[in-house]
Scaffold this active site. Structure first.
Site, PDB file in Angstrom:
ATOM      1  N   GLY A 162       0.785  -1.234   0.000  1.00 22.02           N
ATOM      2  CA  GLY A 162       0.000   0.000   0.000  1.00 22.02           C
ATOM      3  C   GLY A 162       0.812   1.277   0.000  1.00 22.02           C
ATOM      4  O   GLY A 162       1.984   1.292   0.371  1.00 22.02           O
ATOM      5  N   ALA A 163       0.170   2.360  -0.431  1.00 16.86           N
ATOM      6  CA  ALA A 163       0.735   3.715  -0.346  1.00 16.86           C
ATOM      7  C   ALA A 163       0.283   4.353   0.974  1.00 16.86           C
ATOM      8  O   ALA A 163      -0.530   3.785   1.703  1.00 16.86           O
ATOM      9  CB  ALA A 163       0.266   4.539  -1.539  1.00 16.86           C
ATOM     10  N   ASN A 211      -1.273   7.384   1.427  1.00 17.01           N
ATOM     11  CA  ASN A 211      -2.287   8.447   1.430  1.00 17.01           C
ATOM     12  C   ASN A 211      -3.649   8.001   1.961  1.00 17.01           C
ATOM     13  O   ASN A 211      -4.341   8.774   2.616  1.00 17.01           O
ATOM     14  CB  ASN A 211      -2.404   9.065   0.034  1.00 17.01           C
ATOM     15  CG  ASN A 211      -2.803   8.049  -1.010  1.00 17.01           C
ATOM     16  OD1 ASN A 211      -2.633   6.859  -0.819  1.00 17.01           O
ATOM     17  ND2 ASN A 211      -3.335   8.529  -2.110  1.00 17.01           N
ATOM     18  N   PRO A 246       1.832  -2.395   4.552  1.00 21.62           N
ATOM     19  CA  PRO A 246       1.493  -0.979   4.388  1.00 21.62           C
ATOM     20  C   PRO A 246       2.751  -0.168   4.098  1.00 21.62           C
ATOM     21  O   PRO A 246       3.866  -0.667   4.259  1.00 21.62           O
ATOM     22  CB  PRO A 246       0.899  -0.590   5.749  1.00 21.62           C
ATOM     23  CG  PRO A 246       1.392  -1.595   6.712  1.00 21.62           C
ATOM     24  CD  PRO A 246       1.790  -2.825   5.948  1.00 21.62           C
ATOM     25  N   GLU A 277       5.676   2.286   4.905  1.00 22.01           N
ATOM     26  CA  GLU A 277       6.360   2.471   6.200  1.00 22.01           C
ATOM     27  C   GLU A 277       6.006   3.818   6.835  1.00 22.01           C
ATOM     28  O   GLU A 277       6.187   4.011   8.025  1.00 22.01           O
ATOM     29  CB  GLU A 277       7.873   2.338   6.028  1.00 22.01           C
ATOM     30  CG  GLU A 277       8.471   3.313   5.060  1.00 22.01           C
ATOM     31  CD  GLU A 277       9.908   2.983   4.697  1.00 22.01           C
ATOM     32  OE1 GLU A 277      10.632   2.440   5.525  1.00 22.01           O
ATOM     33  OE2 GLU A 277      10.290   3.286   3.554  1.00 22.01           O
ATOM     34  N   THR A 320       7.822   2.660  -8.861  1.00 20.67           N
ATOM     35  CA  THR A 320       7.709   1.448  -8.042  1.00 20.67           C
ATOM     36  C   THR A 320       6.906   0.391  -8.788  1.00 20.67           C
ATOM     37  O   THR A 320       7.257  -0.797  -8.781  1.00 20.67           O
ATOM     38  CB  THR A 320       7.043   1.766  -6.683  1.00 20.67           C
ATOM     39  OG1 THR A 320       7.793   2.795  -6.048  1.00 20.67           O
ATOM     40  CG2 THR A 320       6.984   0.562  -5.781  1.00 20.67           C
ATOM     41  N   GLU A 339      -2.135  -0.095  -9.174  1.00 25.02           N
ATOM     42  CA  GLU A 339      -2.872   1.173  -9.041  1.00 25.02           C
ATOM     43  C   GLU A 339      -1.829   2.251  -8.849  1.00 25.02           C
ATOM     44  O   GLU A 339      -1.290   2.420  -7.748  1.00 25.02           O
ATOM     45  CB  GLU A 339      -3.799   1.125  -7.818  1.00 25.02           C
ATOM     46  CG  GLU A 339      -4.935   0.136  -7.921  1.00 25.02           C
ATOM     47  CD  GLU A 339      -5.978   0.546  -8.937  1.00 25.02           C
ATOM     48  OE1 GLU A 339      -5.906   1.675  -9.466  1.00 25.02           O
ATOM     49  OE2 GLU A 339      -6.850  -0.281  -9.230  1.00 25.02           O
ATOM     50  N   CYS A 369      -4.217  10.048  -5.788  1.00 28.16           N
ATOM     51  CA  CYS A 369      -3.667   9.634  -7.086  1.00 28.16           C
ATOM     52  C   CYS A 369      -4.492  10.119  -8.266  1.00 28.16           C
ATOM     53  O   CYS A 369      -3.954  10.425  -9.310  1.00 28.16           O
ATOM     54  CB  CYS A 369      -3.593   8.117  -7.120  1.00 28.16           C
ATOM     55  SG  CYS A 369      -5.155   7.353  -6.662  1.00 28.16           S
ATOM     56  N   LYS A 375      -2.791   3.187 -19.629  1.00 27.38           N
ATOM     57  CA  LYS A 375      -1.429   3.637 -19.933  1.00 27.38           C
ATOM     58  C   LYS A 375      -0.515   3.394 -18.709  1.00 27.38           C
ATOM     59  O   LYS A 375      -0.610   2.343 -18.082  1.00 27.38           O
ATOM     60  CB  LYS A 375      -1.451   5.099 -20.406  1.00 27.38           C
ATOM     61  CG  LYS A 375      -2.376   5.265 -21.627  1.00 27.38           C
ATOM     62  CD  LYS A 375      -2.179   6.494 -22.482  1.00 27.38           C
ATOM     63  CE  LYS A 375      -2.293   7.812 -21.912  1.00 27.38           C
ATOM     64  NZ  LYS A 375      -2.410   8.940 -22.844  1.00 27.38           N
ATOM     65  N   GLU A 422      -9.796  -2.137  -9.303  1.00 27.47           N
ATOM     66  CA  GLU A 422     -10.253  -2.412  -7.946  1.00 27.47           C
ATOM     67  C   GLU A 422     -11.740  -2.060  -7.886  1.00 27.47           C
ATOM     68  O   GLU A 422     -12.278  -1.402  -8.768  1.00 27.47           O
ATOM     69  CB  GLU A 422      -9.439  -1.580  -6.940  1.00 27.47           C
ATOM     70  CG  GLU A 422      -7.969  -1.964  -7.000  1.00 27.47           C
ATOM     71  CD  GLU A 422      -7.162  -1.613  -5.758  1.00 27.47           C
ATOM     72  OE1 GLU A 422      -7.047  -0.422  -5.451  1.00 27.47           O
ATOM     73  OE2 GLU A 422      -6.653  -2.553  -5.107  1.00 27.47           O
TER      74      GLU A 422
HETATM   75  P1  NDP Z   1       5.664   4.349  -3.565  1.00 30.87           P
HETATM   76  O1  NDP Z   1       5.610   3.879  -4.961  1.00 30.87           O
HETATM   77  O2  NDP Z   1       6.874   5.024  -3.082  1.00 30.87           O
HETATM   78  O3  NDP Z   1       5.398   3.129  -2.572  1.00 30.87           O
HETATM   79  C1  NDP Z   1       4.266   2.307  -2.648  1.00 30.87           C
HETATM   80  C2  NDP Z   1       4.503   1.067  -1.812  1.00 30.87           C
HETATM   81  O4  NDP Z   1       5.439   0.220  -2.459  1.00 30.87           O
HETATM   82  C3  NDP Z   1       5.075   1.357  -0.430  1.00 30.87           C
HETATM   83  O5  NDP Z   1       4.525   0.450   0.495  1.00 30.87           O
HETATM   84  C4  NDP Z   1       6.543   1.109  -0.649  1.00 30.87           C
HETATM   85  O6  NDP Z   1       7.254   0.847   0.519  1.00 30.87           O
HETATM   86  C5  NDP Z   1       6.495  -0.092  -1.568  1.00 30.87           C
HETATM   87  N1  NDP Z   1       7.702  -0.347  -2.339  1.00 30.87           N
HETATM   88  C6  NDP Z   1       8.692   0.517  -2.677  1.00 30.87           C
HETATM   89  N2  NDP Z   1       9.621  -0.114  -3.436  1.00 30.87           N
HETATM   90  C7  NDP Z   1       9.208  -1.390  -3.597  1.00 30.87           C
HETATM   91  C8  NDP Z   1       9.730  -2.543  -4.285  1.00 30.87           C
HETATM   92  N3  NDP Z   1      10.858  -2.496  -4.986  1.00 30.87           N
HETATM   93  N4  NDP Z   1       9.046  -3.699  -4.226  1.00 30.87           N
HETATM   94  C9  NDP Z   1       7.879  -3.763  -3.556  1.00 30.87           C
HETATM   95  N5  NDP Z   1       7.337  -2.722  -2.872  1.00 30.87           N
HETATM   96  C10 NDP Z   1       7.982  -1.539  -2.898  1.00 30.87           C
HETATM   97  O7  NDP Z   1       4.387   5.266  -3.409  1.00 30.87           O
HETATM   98  P2  NDP Z   1       3.988   6.210  -2.191  1.00 30.87           P
HETATM   99  O8  NDP Z   1       3.792   5.404  -0.961  1.00 30.87           O
HETATM  100  O9  NDP Z   1       4.948   7.343  -2.182  1.00 30.87           O
HETATM  101  O10 NDP Z   1       2.551   6.710  -2.667  1.00 30.87           O
HETATM  102  C11 NDP Z   1       2.375   7.720  -3.574  1.00 30.87           C
HETATM  103  C12 NDP Z   1       2.126   7.183  -4.972  1.00 30.87           C
HETATM  104  O11 NDP Z   1       1.055   6.260  -4.968  1.00 30.87           O
HETATM  105  C13 NDP Z   1       1.719   8.256  -5.934  1.00 30.87           C
HETATM  106  O12 NDP Z   1       2.385   8.142  -7.161  1.00 30.87           O
HETATM  107  C14 NDP Z   1       0.245   8.028  -6.129  1.00 30.87           C
HETATM  108  O13 NDP Z   1      -0.257   8.527  -7.309  1.00 30.87           O
HETATM  109  C15 NDP Z   1       0.140   6.556  -6.004  1.00 30.87           C
HETATM  110  N6  NDP Z   1      -1.208   6.178  -5.607  1.00 30.87           N
HETATM  111  C16 NDP Z   1      -2.019   5.558  -6.526  1.00 30.87           C
HETATM  112  C17 NDP Z   1      -3.312   5.248  -6.212  1.00 30.87           C
HETATM  113  C18 NDP Z   1      -4.195   4.539  -7.181  1.00 30.87           C
HETATM  114  O14 NDP Z   1      -5.142   3.905  -6.760  1.00 30.87           O
HETATM  115  N7  NDP Z   1      -3.937   4.578  -8.461  1.00 30.87           N
HETATM  116  C19 NDP Z   1      -3.868   5.582  -4.908  1.00 30.87           C
HETATM  117  C20 NDP Z   1      -2.926   6.178  -4.009  1.00 30.87           C
HETATM  118  C21 NDP Z   1      -1.644   6.474  -4.379  1.00 30.87           C
HETATM  119  P3  NDP Z   1       7.759   2.076   1.458  1.00 30.87           P
HETATM  120  O15 NDP Z   1       7.125   3.324   0.969  1.00 30.87           O
HETATM  121  O16 NDP Z   1       7.288   1.685   2.786  1.00 30.87           O
HETATM  122  O17 NDP Z   1       9.223   2.122   1.282  1.00 30.87           O
END
Ligand code: NDP
Length: 479
Positions: free
Chosen positions: A148-149, A151, A175, A177, A230, A248, A282, A446, A453
């Protein structure tokens, strides 16, 4: 303030302490430490996946309506505890309590309720073939990893868990971190609702823990909510094991306002589409295209209303605009604001702000090729652009690698549907924005993602079809 959970992980129906690095949880408003967690070690991630694999077959063997009942019970528990859960969500994310009380856990409860209710109608297909016939069984994938992200941490956990579990999958959820607390509450609530031990597990950690989950041999599917970079990494890692994915990801969505739109509604939507959750959404409509004839009136009204947004203590029920989730994220947003000014865009309102707060910010006089117009900022920063006609605006709206969402405001019925059809986005809103009812599929096209979901469409992404051919006569052979 103390939000310390019983322990950092939840595996096999029990809280267990992590054996990895320390993980401090900070309240974004004050920076104060509200919990100290320990990440999962690599061995604990593998253990959680093995436990999930052990628990999954018995869960999948239950009648679907028995599984559904667990989810609807969990939804009821969430609603009973909404006040307490929402406060925790505010501490974890910094989002105003007036938002978390109505948007976060409530949306999670709706997903659990919806998929719980869908359980009894999960069926296959019967295919008549003359004397012979075939049928399909919609079967679980096995163990699903959810990542998860930060937000909407609890909503994301519920949106992933509900369709996965109702189909008979088990899940290991990680989740972000930044916001590790809500998922632990979900694990606790699901157990209380009667979910068998090991079917939903929570591990904590950063990208390395996510990466370990993605490549675990027990994991059949990875569902990620996160950024495009990511997403690329996780998708590639999942491909090694031919795992299913739901991605997502981010966006830079257009919101198009034609001259005949209801001005007040369009301004309301643009504000919601950029400032709700301090812009950390997002699907936000961050490129607001204004038709020439409505531009001045729109911007005057927007600036006037943005001035009255109340920023402050997220736990104060009157606060409408909270802090950014972390200092690192606030810095990123400020860098983008500075970049917009450097490139020659003009600030209509807002700007860098102070400390954890970035005020509602609107750029005008921007061009389509500026970084602020092209890249996701993930903060309360809108870019207003001017357009003249429909064909032009559709071309410009689609000139992006993202394709998560889009919006159109007009009173012209045929134009509304024509534009919605032409926009390259997974979700389009007409005279509305950012409403994501659980009945409606949600996801991107894209670079914004793969899969959907919510709605019955999500079931397809947490299941696979088995075809069974039934021979009713003898076997004809040429030998
Ligand atoms: P990140 O891409 O930084 O992280 C998302 C999750 O992936 C976090 O739990 C992160 O861990 C984990 N992660 C990071 N690297 C890896 C890896 N190599 N392998 C597996 N897991 C990994 O996103 P943010 O948390 O910064 O969230 C913001 C982003 O999420 C924005 O771009 C936003 O648009 C998108 N988003 C999309 C949504 C949608 O439904 N389309 C909804 C909400 C947000 P950790 O952060 O703990 O290091």
């Amino acid at each position: 303030m103390n939000a310390q959970p019983q322990a950092s992980l939840h595996i096999a129906g029990r809280f267990v302490e992590g054996e990895g690095r320390a993980l401090d949880v900070l309240y974004p408003y004050t920076g104060e430490r509200i919990a100290s967690l320990q990440e999962a070690s690599v061995e604990q991630v593998a253990h959680a996946c093995a436990i999930a694999a052990q628990a999954q077959p018995a869960w999948a063997a239950l009648a679907p309506s028995d599984r559904g009942r667990v989810l609807t019970r969990a939804a009821a528990i969430i609603r009973d505890r909404n006040a307490e859960l929402s406060r925790l969500e505010t501490l974890d994310t910094g989002k105003p309590i007036q938002e978390t009380l109505v948007a976060d856990w409530e949306s999670g409860a709706q997903a659990l309720e919806f998929f719980g209710g869908l359980a009894a109608s999960l069926t296959g297909q019967m295919i008549p073939l003359g004397q012979d016939w075939a049928y399909t069984r919609r079967e679980a994938l096995g163990v699903c990893a959810g990542i998860g992200a930060w937000n909407y941490p609890s909503q994301i956990a519920c949106w992933k868990a509900a369709p996965a579990l109702v189909m008979g999958n088990a899940m290991v959820f990680k989740p972000s971190e930044e916001t590790p607390l809500g998922a632990l509450k979900l694990a606790e609530i699901l157990s209380e609702a009667g979910l068998p031990d090991g079917v939903f597990n929570v591990v904590q950690g950063g990208g390395d823990v996510g990466a370990a989950l993605t490549t675990d041999p027990h994991v059949a599917k990875v569902s990620l909510t996160g950024s495009v970079p990511t997403g690329r990494r996780v998708y590639a890692a999942a491909a090694e094991g031919m795992r299913h994915v739901t991605m997502e990801l981010g966006g830079k969505s257009p919101l198009i306002v034609f001259e005949d739109a209801s001005l007040e509604d369009a301004v309301s939507a643009a504000m919601l589409a950029n400032f709700y959750s301090s812009g950390q959404i997002c699907s936000n409509g961050t490129r607001v295209f204004l038709q020439e004839g409505i531009r001045e009136m729109f911007l005057d009204r927007l600036a006037e209303r943005a001035r009255h947004i109340r920023m402050g203590d997220p736990l104060d029920p009157d606060t409408q605009h909270g802090p950014i989730v972390s200092a690192r994220q606030a810095d990123k947003i400020r860098t983008m604001i500075a970049e917009g000014e450097r490139a020659g865009a003009r600030l209509l309102c807002g700007g860098a702000g102070e400390g954890a707060f970035i005020p509602p910010t609107v750029f005008v006089d921007a061009t389509d090729d500026m970084t602020i117009t092209r890249d996701e900022i993930f903060g309360p920063v809108m870019t207003a652009l001017t357009f003249y006609d429909e064909e032009e605006v559709v071309t410009r709206a689609n000139a992006t690698g993202f394709g998560l969402a889009a919006g159109v405001f007009t009173q012209d019925l045929t134009r509304a549907h024509r534009v919605a059809a032409a926009l390259e986005a997974g979700t389009c809103w007409i005279n509305a924005y950012n409403l994501t009812p659980v009945q409606m599929p949600f996801g991107g096209v894209k670079m914004s993602g793969i899969g959907r979901e919510n709605s019955a469409a999500a079931i397809e992404h947490y299941s696979q079809l088995k075809s069974v051919y039934v021979g009713m006569g003898g076997v004809e052979a040429p030998y």
